[in-house]
Design an enzyme around this catalytic site. Structure first.
Site: not given
Ligand code: HPA
Length: 280
Positions: A37, A68, A90, A92-93, A120, A218-219, A242, A254
């Site tokens: 990301s 993306h 991903h 989650y998609e 990320a 998540m990847s 973050n 996000h």
């Molecule tokens: N959690 C999960 N996935 C992420 C985060 C997070 O805080 N930041 C960027 N991708």
């Protein structure tokens, strides 16, 4: 998918994808790169580049998430052939882990010996700050699934692959050394992968900390497992976009994740540009 294609094994489909990429780009790739990301713009720095939308590569799914671009850029950095994924698939998609990791198999068959995975991630370890980079030294697969589940094709690798050194130590040393030369802090840490797409709760973050995680995302983990199965070396770098839920007294957004990725992009690109020529 045509009936004929659907009868092909995963290996044959990956070969077909690799042949298509080779025909379009005119070359193999030594290094494969997945840009997470906000980090996709690095692919624009490749020389003699050919960009191929995922939709034009047989077997590839399509990227749906914002930030993306969904294309493969094949080109060179200091004469090293690189295939860079601008965006990934991903879990989650809604994709299966086979779909998520299909490009890794295709790029391995295209000749990639090394896979650089970027992402990320949220920071758990207080030594990490928003905008810092973390070198992945190991991972926790908390997706509840494994990309190698199902019949094993020995042309890819063994049934029970060793995972005691997923992230190659020699590659980690190269990355640390190059970061040092750039005066860039690059700490090692453990990356935990959760399915998402909801961010974690503060209780989940406390649990992950107790489990030894330094960053959460998540990847990356499915791709790393498939790469090791097929004998491709892995280097993983997280951009801490973050601090994880509950670490600071603020919600996770996000948009902020994307913006931090973009802010760090130049530094990240510089590091990759130095590391890639050293991977031979
Ligand atoms: N959690 C999960 N996935 C992420 C985060 C997070 O805080 N930041 C960027 N991708």
């Amino acid at each position: 998918m045509s009936e004929e294609l659907s009868r092909d094994t995963l290996y044959e489909r990956a070969e077909h994808a690799a042949r298509t990429i080779h025909a379009r780009a005119g070359e193999e790739a030594r290094v494969a790169l997945v840009l997470g990301s906000g980090l996709g713009a690095f692919a624009d720095d490749l020389e003699d580049a050919t960009a191929i939308p995922y939709a034009e590569i047989p077997g590839f799914a399509r990227s749906t998430v914002e930030g993306h671009a969904g294309r493969l850029v094949v080109g060179k950095i200091e004469n090293v052939a690189v295939a860079a994924m601008q965006g990934r698939f991903h879990f989650y998609e809604g994709y299966t882990l086979e779909e998520v990791t299909f490009p890794v198999r295709a790029l391995a068959l295209l000749g990639a010996k090394t896979l650089i995975l970027t992402n990320a991630a949220g920071g758990l370890n207080n030594a990490l700050k928003q905008g810092s980079l973390m070198l992945i030294s190991d991972h926790l697969n908390l997706l509840g699934e494994n990309p190698l589940r199902g019949a094993n094709d020995a042309r890819f690798g063994v049934r029970f692959p060793d995972m005691s050194e997923v992230y190659d130590r020699a590659l980690q040393e190269i990355a640390i050394c190059e970061a040092h030369a750039l005066n860039l802090e690059l700490r090692r840490g453990v990356y935990a992968a959760l399915a998402g797409p909801s961010y974690e709760t503060p209780a989940e973050i406390r649990m992950l900390r107790a489990l030894g995680a330094d960053a959460v995302g998540m990847s990356t983990v499915p791709e790393a497992i498939v790469a090791r199965h097929v004998g491709v070396k892995v280097l993983g770098i997280s951009c801490i976009t973050n601090m994880a839920a509950g670490v600071l007294d603020q919600p996770i957004d996000h948009q902020e994740v994307i913006e931090t990725g973009e802010r760090v992009r130049a530094t990240f690109a510089e590091l990759l540009r130095r590391v890639i020529p050293k991977l031979q």
